[in-house]
Write a protein that holds these residues in place. Structure first.
Motif, PDB file in Angstrom:
ATOM      1  N   LEU A 227       0.828  -1.201   0.000  1.00 56.41           N
ATOM      2  CA  LEU A 227       0.000   0.000   0.000  1.00 56.41           C
ATOM      3  C   LEU A 227       0.866   1.257   0.000  1.00 56.41           C
ATOM      4  O   LEU A 227       0.581   2.233  -0.709  1.00 56.41           O
ATOM      5  CB  LEU A 227      -0.916  -0.021   1.227  1.00 56.41           C
ATOM      6  CG  LEU A 227      -1.834   1.189   1.404  1.00 56.41           C
ATOM      7  CD1 LEU A 227      -2.828   1.288   0.251  1.00 56.41           C
ATOM      8  CD2 LEU A 227      -2.585   1.099   2.742  1.00 56.41           C
ATOM      9  N   TYR A 228       1.944   1.243   0.769  1.00 59.56           N
ATOM     10  CA  TYR A 228       2.846   2.390   0.831  1.00 59.56           C
ATOM     11  C   TYR A 228       3.498   2.649  -0.530  1.00 59.56           C
ATOM     12  O   TYR A 228       3.569   3.802  -0.986  1.00 59.56           O
ATOM     13  CB  TYR A 228       3.916   2.150   1.896  1.00 59.56           C
ATOM     14  CG  TYR A 228       5.112   3.062   1.783  1.00 59.56           C
ATOM     15  CD1 TYR A 228       5.066   4.372   2.251  1.00 59.56           C
ATOM     16  CD2 TYR A 228       6.293   2.606   1.190  1.00 59.56           C
ATOM     17  CE1 TYR A 228       6.168   5.211   2.131  1.00 59.56           C
ATOM     18  CE2 TYR A 228       7.395   3.433   1.070  1.00 59.56           C
ATOM     19  CZ  TYR A 228       7.327   4.733   1.536  1.00 59.56           C
ATOM     20  OH  TYR A 228       8.411   5.560   1.401  1.00 59.56           O
ATOM     21  N   LEU A 229       3.965   1.588  -1.199  1.00 63.90           N
ATOM     22  CA  LEU A 229       4.657   1.756  -2.479  1.00 63.90           C
ATOM     23  C   LEU A 229       3.743   2.373  -3.527  1.00 63.90           C
ATOM     24  O   LEU A 229       4.144   3.301  -4.253  1.00 63.90           O
ATOM     25  CB  LEU A 229       5.183   0.401  -2.962  1.00 63.90           C
ATOM     26  CG  LEU A 229       6.332  -0.206  -2.149  1.00 63.90           C
ATOM     27  CD1 LEU A 229       6.636  -1.628  -2.625  1.00 63.90           C
ATOM     28  CD2 LEU A 229       7.583   0.656  -2.259  1.00 63.90           C
ATOM     29  N   TYR A 230       2.525   1.883  -3.610  1.00 64.42           N
ATOM     30  CA  TYR A 230       1.607   2.434  -4.610  1.00 64.42           C
ATOM     31  C   TYR A 230       1.128   3.836  -4.225  1.00 64.42           C
ATOM     32  O   TYR A 230       0.926   4.695  -5.095  1.00 64.42           O
ATOM     33  CB  TYR A 230       0.424   1.490  -4.805  1.00 64.42           C
ATOM     34  CG  TYR A 230       0.738   0.339  -5.739  1.00 64.42           C
ATOM     35  CD1 TYR A 230       0.847   0.532  -7.109  1.00 64.42           C
ATOM     36  CD2 TYR A 230       0.953  -0.935  -5.232  1.00 64.42           C
ATOM     37  CE1 TYR A 230       1.157  -0.520  -7.957  1.00 64.42           C
ATOM     38  CE2 TYR A 230       1.263  -1.993  -6.076  1.00 64.42           C
ATOM     39  CZ  TYR A 230       1.355  -1.778  -7.435  1.00 64.42           C
ATOM     40  OH  TYR A 230       1.669  -2.824  -8.277  1.00 64.42           O
ATOM     41  N   SER A 231       0.952   4.066  -2.952  1.00 66.12           N
ATOM     42  CA  SER A 231       0.541   5.412  -2.512  1.00 66.12           C
ATOM     43  C   SER A 231       1.619   6.429  -2.831  1.00 66.12           C
ATOM     44  O   SER A 231       1.323   7.548  -3.299  1.00 66.12           O
ATOM     45  CB  SER A 231       0.258   5.396  -1.004  1.00 66.12           C
ATOM     46  OG  SER A 231      -0.797   4.508  -0.697  1.00 66.12           O
ATOM     47  N   MET A 232       2.868   6.054  -2.595  1.00 64.52           N
ATOM     48  CA  MET A 232       3.973   6.954  -2.910  1.00 64.52           C
ATOM     49  C   MET A 232       4.060   7.239  -4.397  1.00 64.52           C
ATOM     50  O   MET A 232       4.248   8.389  -4.814  1.00 64.52           O
ATOM     51  CB  MET A 232       5.287   6.346  -2.416  1.00 64.52           C
ATOM     52  CG  MET A 232       5.515   6.462  -0.925  1.00 64.52           C
ATOM     53  SD  MET A 232       6.005   8.137  -0.470  1.00 64.52           S
ATOM     54  CE  MET A 232       7.644   8.193  -1.162  1.00 64.52           C
ATOM     55  N   ARG A 233       3.904   6.199  -5.207  1.00 58.45           N
ATOM     56  CA  ARG A 233       4.008   6.388  -6.656  1.00 58.45           C
ATOM     57  C   ARG A 233       2.917   7.334  -7.165  1.00 58.45           C
ATOM     58  O   ARG A 233       3.209   8.352  -7.810  1.00 58.45           O
ATOM     59  CB  ARG A 233       3.903   5.055  -7.380  1.00 58.45           C
ATOM     60  CG  ARG A 233       3.736   5.227  -8.890  1.00 58.45           C
ATOM     61  CD  ARG A 233       3.408   3.933  -9.588  1.00 58.45           C
ATOM     62  NE  ARG A 233       4.599   3.132  -9.789  1.00 58.45           N
ATOM     63  CZ  ARG A 233       4.595   1.970 -10.448  1.00 58.45           C
ATOM     64  NH1 ARG A 233       3.456   1.475 -10.916  1.00 58.45           N
ATOM     65  NH2 ARG A 233       5.708   1.306 -10.617  1.00 58.45           N
ATOM     66  N   TYR A 234       1.675   6.991  -6.883  1.00 60.02           N
ATOM     67  CA  TYR A 234       0.573   7.773  -7.446  1.00 60.02           C
ATOM     68  C   TYR A 234       0.431   9.126  -6.751  1.00 60.02           C
ATOM     69  O   TYR A 234       0.017  10.114  -7.376  1.00 60.02           O
ATOM     70  CB  TYR A 234      -0.730   6.987  -7.355  1.00 60.02           C
ATOM     71  CG  TYR A 234      -0.726   5.766  -8.242  1.00 60.02           C
ATOM     72  CD1 TYR A 234      -0.598   5.881  -9.623  1.00 60.02           C
ATOM     73  CD2 TYR A 234      -0.818   4.489  -7.697  1.00 60.02           C
ATOM     74  CE1 TYR A 234      -0.570   4.753 -10.438  1.00 60.02           C
ATOM     75  CE2 TYR A 234      -0.792   3.361  -8.507  1.00 60.02           C
ATOM     76  CZ  TYR A 234      -0.668   3.497  -9.873  1.00 60.02           C
ATOM     77  OH  TYR A 234      -0.641   2.388 -10.673  1.00 60.02           O
ATOM     78  N   GLY A 235       0.801   9.173  -5.476  1.00 59.79           N
ATOM     79  CA  GLY A 235       0.759  10.456  -4.791  1.00 59.79           C
ATOM     80  C   GLY A 235       1.764  11.446  -5.364  1.00 59.79           C
ATOM     81  O   GLY A 235       1.434  12.616  -5.601  1.00 59.79           O
ATOM     82  N   ASN A 258      11.372   2.436  -2.439  1.00 56.03           N
ATOM     83  CA  ASN A 258      11.814   1.084  -2.092  1.00 56.03           C
ATOM     84  C   ASN A 258      12.812   1.113  -0.935  1.00 56.03           C
ATOM     85  O   ASN A 258      12.714   0.328   0.028  1.00 56.03           O
ATOM     86  CB  ASN A 258      12.454   0.404  -3.306  1.00 56.03           C
ATOM     87  CG  ASN A 258      11.431   0.000  -4.352  1.00 56.03           C
ATOM     88  OD1 ASN A 258      10.267  -0.188  -4.041  1.00 56.03           O
ATOM     89  ND2 ASN A 258      11.862  -0.128  -5.598  1.00 56.03           N
ATOM     90  N   GLY A 259      13.788   2.011  -1.050  1.00 52.53           N
ATOM     91  CA  GLY A 259      14.798   2.110   0.004  1.00 52.53           C
ATOM     92  C   GLY A 259      14.200   2.532   1.325  1.00 52.53           C
ATOM     93  O   GLY A 259      14.565   2.001   2.398  1.00 52.53           O
ATOM     94  N   ILE A 260      13.277   3.499   1.287  1.00 55.31           N
ATOM     95  CA  ILE A 260      12.640   3.966   2.523  1.00 55.31           C
ATOM     96  C   ILE A 260      11.845   2.834   3.172  1.00 55.31           C
ATOM     97  O   ILE A 260      11.883   2.628   4.401  1.00 55.31           O
ATOM     98  CB  ILE A 260      11.740   5.177   2.236  1.00 55.31           C
ATOM     99  CG1 ILE A 260      12.591   6.376   1.773  1.00 55.31           C
ATOM    100  CG2 ILE A 260      10.911   5.538   3.458  1.00 55.31           C
ATOM    101  CD1 ILE A 260      11.775   7.567   1.306  1.00 55.31           C
ATOM    102  N   LEU A 261      11.117   2.082   2.349  1.00 57.09           N
ATOM    103  CA  LEU A 261      10.337   0.963   2.878  1.00 57.09           C
ATOM    104  C   LEU A 261      11.244  -0.079   3.538  1.00 57.09           C
ATOM    105  O   LEU A 261      10.946  -0.572   4.634  1.00 57.09           O
ATOM    106  CB  LEU A 261       9.526   0.323   1.755  1.00 57.09           C
ATOM    107  CG  LEU A 261       8.743  -0.940   2.133  1.00 57.09           C
ATOM    108  CD1 LEU A 261       7.683  -0.618   3.181  1.00 57.09           C
ATOM    109  CD2 LEU A 261       8.117  -1.572   0.894  1.00 57.09           C
ATOM    110  N   ILE A 262      12.351  -0.412   2.865  1.00 58.25           N
ATOM    111  CA  ILE A 262      13.283  -1.402   3.433  1.00 58.25           C
ATOM    112  C   ILE A 262      13.854  -0.919   4.763  1.00 58.25           C
ATOM    113  O   ILE A 262      13.943  -1.684   5.748  1.00 58.25           O
ATOM    114  CB  ILE A 262      14.415  -1.711   2.433  1.00 58.25           C
ATOM    115  CG1 ILE A 262      13.867  -2.410   1.188  1.00 58.25           C
ATOM    116  CG2 ILE A 262      15.502  -2.549   3.085  1.00 58.25           C
ATOM    117  CD1 ILE A 262      13.329  -3.793   1.438  1.00 58.25           C
ATOM    118  N   ILE A 263      14.214   0.363   4.832  1.00 59.66           N
ATOM    119  CA  ILE A 263      14.817   0.898   6.055  1.00 59.66           C
ATOM    120  C   ILE A 263      13.838   0.821   7.224  1.00 59.66           C
ATOM    121  O   ILE A 263      14.161   0.318   8.312  1.00 59.66           O
ATOM    122  CB  ILE A 263      15.290   2.347   5.829  1.00 59.66           C
ATOM    123  CG1 ILE A 263      16.486   2.375   4.852  1.00 59.66           C
ATOM    124  CG2 ILE A 263      15.659   3.009   7.149  1.00 59.66           C
ATOM    125  CD1 ILE A 263      16.890   3.777   4.426  1.00 59.66           C
TER     126      ILE A 263
END
Length: 759
Positions: A227-235, A258-263
């Motif tokens: 959800l975070y990855l798609y929200s970041m992309r489209y946002g 991607n990097g932020i999510l992994i961290i």
């Protein structure tokens, strides 16, 4: 050569002998060799112009891609059934070496989802039957062998083979592979155990729902991460459109998602593991620092025999993914790549990578798009991305221990979703070609129900079958003509002859002009062939020509009795009487503008077609050829005698006989053939005289019209339609019809020697 005579341009070609061509080749061989060797290292042609501004842009693009490639590489290595560090090994070498051979500034080499899936399926297949070969040995040897094959293909300039695989096949197995990878990641995304993710996709799909009650807490990391990855992309896309001045900042913030999510997911996983001996979620575990797998790849008969069946599909993916992406971004960014050189680059990269413990790598679509958007200037940006990978390998591996597997699954699903061709693509493909849509669907279905390897083989085989069918059964058009209005002012002087009526030659069933089409003058037919005339289709085209002519003309010559009629002649008095109103065939005009090649089989088929029509018409049928584009086709027709008809040697002769002709053949038709040849030569001479006279008057009229319209015309140095030195070769349909009409008038006006002798 071309030369001007009496305001007319006559066209002929000087035939270059094989001896001269060979001498010219060896004369230029040193230059060819030098260009070939220099072209192997394209970096030498631009490295001297490298400057500080390029360095800054490459540094930014390289670091940006490096941040993306690290989590993706570890996630793709898991798809390939390998430890995560092998993804980093693969990424490092691909990014580092490619710049030496690259003709594309945008390509980012490294692990890809489709190739990782193929490697994983290959490892699963081999390890299930062999205990003596490890997964890493299979992957490394696979990289070496596919790289060697690809480099050989590039060095001998066989990259043209890639063009035999259409875009719909590439889209098909990309879509099928993306669906397979996505469904294969569902169990890890939900933390479900006990599902073999290397099974066929439909089995994974069914088993996932069967084991759905076994969902673990991993699902929180997986679904929230997705959800975070798609929200970041489209946002970021939304706010970039709304606030254009911040679009650059939002772009770089988006690609760091991607990097932020992994961290953050790693930090949370570390916190929930404090004081616990067993992790409540599935995590990566220990990753050794540095390059621990550097060694000479194991290549022996056992390894090669086990990998051999997967090598063709591996090479296809290796080359197709890379070249397709390179061509696409070359068109977008206005530069041209050299496919053969790109194949050499990807081949050498994988050979070298195998010594670092890497598995096969190729161009990545998502990372290439990021690299291009980041403003990369040269392939050197890959070196900076490699530096990021090395930094992670030697410094950050302890932190990688707590990366949740569910988070990596979210990264994979988010990345491969872009490879799926959506409904808009399918709709456009259906509008363009139903056959290509069929190839696309078959590829996706086969991949879904079996493996990506079989999906590739199915798509390639089906595409080649369709291609061969199109070559063997080309389109054949029966042409008529539509009168054209003249743009020249109407001449009122009766002493000056009017311009001849001009025509447009189109198929009788043309969707727009079909109702305006009128037939050619009586005794003439015209057709068009939309494919090269070669051995796969020569018999089919000759049959279509003969059937078309017989359908629209009547039989000539004496009426044969039942005893004299050939065994395969199904004519009867009733059908012959019904066809008496049809004209006798005098000339067939062939529009060969779309014919790019005429081989010996095609040439023989034309000879056989003329011989069959001569027997049917009871007289010599002229074959006129319009728009002969290639000199080799014209030369072949001259060899067969079509430049000066009738064909020397008689009807039905073999141009290049497979079996030598018997020296005891029948001679009873010799006098008949001589009389036909004499009659044709007389007609040809008379036609030449009449043509000269008609064209003189027409030329005078054209000059008169041009002199009156010179003040309004914008043409520069207009020329009349060129004429071939051979009377049966033409550069326009009107010229061919007029030539056939003149010879028909002379034939009708003169008495036939055959008729006088029979009387």
């Amino acid at each position: 050569m071309s030369y001007e005579k009496h305001d007319e341009i006559f066209v002929d070609y000087e035939q270059v002998s094989y001896k001269e061509e060979t001498e010219l080749f060896f004369k230029n061989l040193p230059r060819y060799t030098q260009d070939y060797l220099v072209g192997l290292l394209p970096i030498a042609s631009w490295i001297g112009r490298y400057n500080l501004m390029w360095l800054v842009r490459d540094l930014i693009a390289g670091i940006t891609v490096g941040i993306v490639v690290v989590p993706q590489s570890m996630a793709y290595a898991k798809i390939a059934m390998l430890p995560p560090q092998y993804g980093l090994y693969t990424a490092f070498v691909g990014l580092c070496v490619y710049c030496l051979f690259a003709t594309s500034k945008d390509i980012s080499i490294g692990p890809t989802a489709v190739m990782s899936l193929l490697v994983g399926q290959t490892i699963t297949r081999i390890t299930a039957t062999s205990d003596t070969i490890t997964a890493t040995e299979i992957a490394v040897s696979f990289s070496l062998l596919t790289g060697a094959i690809a480099m050989f293909i590039g060095l001998v300039r066989l990259g043209i083979l890639v063009d035999f695989i259409p875009a719909c096949s590439i889209a098909g197995f990309m879509t099928g592979s993306a669906i397979t990878i996505t469904i294969g990641q569902w169990p890890k995304l939900f933390g479900i155990k006990g599902i073999n993710t290397q099974d066929a996709t439909y089995l994974i799909f069914g088993n996932f729902f069967k084991h759905l009650p076994g969902t673990k807490v991993d699902v929180a990391f997986g679904l929230i991460g997705l959800l975070y990855l798609y929200s970041m992309r489209y946002g970021c896309q939304y706010f970039s459109k709304r606030y254009p001045k911040y679009s650059t900042h939002l772009f770089f913030f988006s690609i760091m998602r991607n990097g932020i999510l992994i961290i953050f997911s790693t930090l949370i996983a570390f916190l929930i593991n404090i004081g616990k001996s067993t992790s409540p979620i599935s995590i990566l575990g220990d990753i050794p620092a540095g390059f621990q797998a550097m060694a000479v790849p194991r290549v022996d008969t056992e390894v090669i025999s086990n990998i051999a069946s997967s090598l063709p599909s591996g090479v296809i993916i290796l080359i197709l993914e890379h070249v397709a992406i390179a061509k696409s971004f070359g068109r977008i960014n206005n530069y041209t790549i050299r496919p053969d050189q790109e194949i050499i680059a990807i081949g050498f990269t994988n050979i070298w990578a195998s010594f670092f413990g890497a598995y096969p790598s190729t161009g990545s679509f998502s990372r290439t798009a990021i690299k291009a958007r980041s403003g990369v200037k040269t392939p050197i940006a890959g070196i900076f991305s490699a530096c990021v990978v090395v930094l992670c390998l030697y410094v950050l591996t302890p932190a990688f221990h707590y990366i949740p597997d569910a988070t990596l699954s979210a990264v994979v699903i988010h990345a491969v979703a872009d490879l799926v061709s959506g409904p808009s693509y399918i709709k456009r493909l259906a509008s363009v070609s139903l056959w290509e849509l069929f190839v696309f669907i078959v590829t996706v279905v086969v991949t879904f129900f079996s493996t990506v390897e079989y999906g590739i083989y199915a798509s390639v085989a089906l595409s080649i079958v369709i291609l061969l069918f199109r070559i063997a059964r080309p389109r054949f058009w029966a042409l008529g003509r539509v009168p054209l209005a003249s743009d020249a002012p109407k001449c009122v002087d009766e002493k000056i002859p009017q311009l001849q009526q001009r025509y447009l030659y189109v198929p009788h069933n043309h969707p727009s002009l079909g109702r305006l089409v009128e037939p050619l003058p009586s005794g003439m037919l015209m057709c068009r062939i939309d494919e090269s005339f070669t051995y796969p289709n020569s018999g089919y085209i000759a049959d279509r020509i003969i059937a078309y002519c017989k359908e629209h003309t009547r039989r000539g010559g004496a009426i044969l009795t039942k005893g004299e009629r050939s065994w395969n002649d199904d004519a009867n008095p009733v059908t012959e009487a019904a066809r008496e109103q049809l004209p006798l065939l005098h000339a067939l005009i062939l529009d060969v503008a779309s014919v790019n090649r005429l081989d010996s089989s095609g040439l023989q088929a034309v000879v056989d077609a003329q011989a069959a029509l001569n027997r049917f018409a009871g007289q010599h049928v002229e074959f006129h050829f319009v728009n002969i584009v290639h000199p080799a086709i014209r030369r072949a027709l001259i060899v067969a005698g079509f430049g000066t008809q009738p064909v020397p040697g008689g009807e039905g002769q073999e141009i290049l006989p497979v079996v030598p002709a018997s020296k005891d053949g029948p001679q009873q038709q010799k006098q008949q053939q001589q009389r036909q040849q004499k009659a044709a030569r007389d007609i040809e001479e008379q036609v030449a005289d009449d043509t000269s006279s008609d064209e003189k008057h027409e030329s005078q009229h054209i000059e008169s019209v041009n002199s009156r319209t010179a003040s309004t015309t914008t043409l520069s140095n207009p020329i009349p339609i060129p004429k071939d030195v051979y009377p049966f070769f033409h550069w326009s349909g009107d010229e061919a019809v007029n030539a056939a009409a003149r010879s028909l008038a002379i034939r009708n006006a003169s008495s036939s020697p055959d008729q006088e002798e029979s009387e």
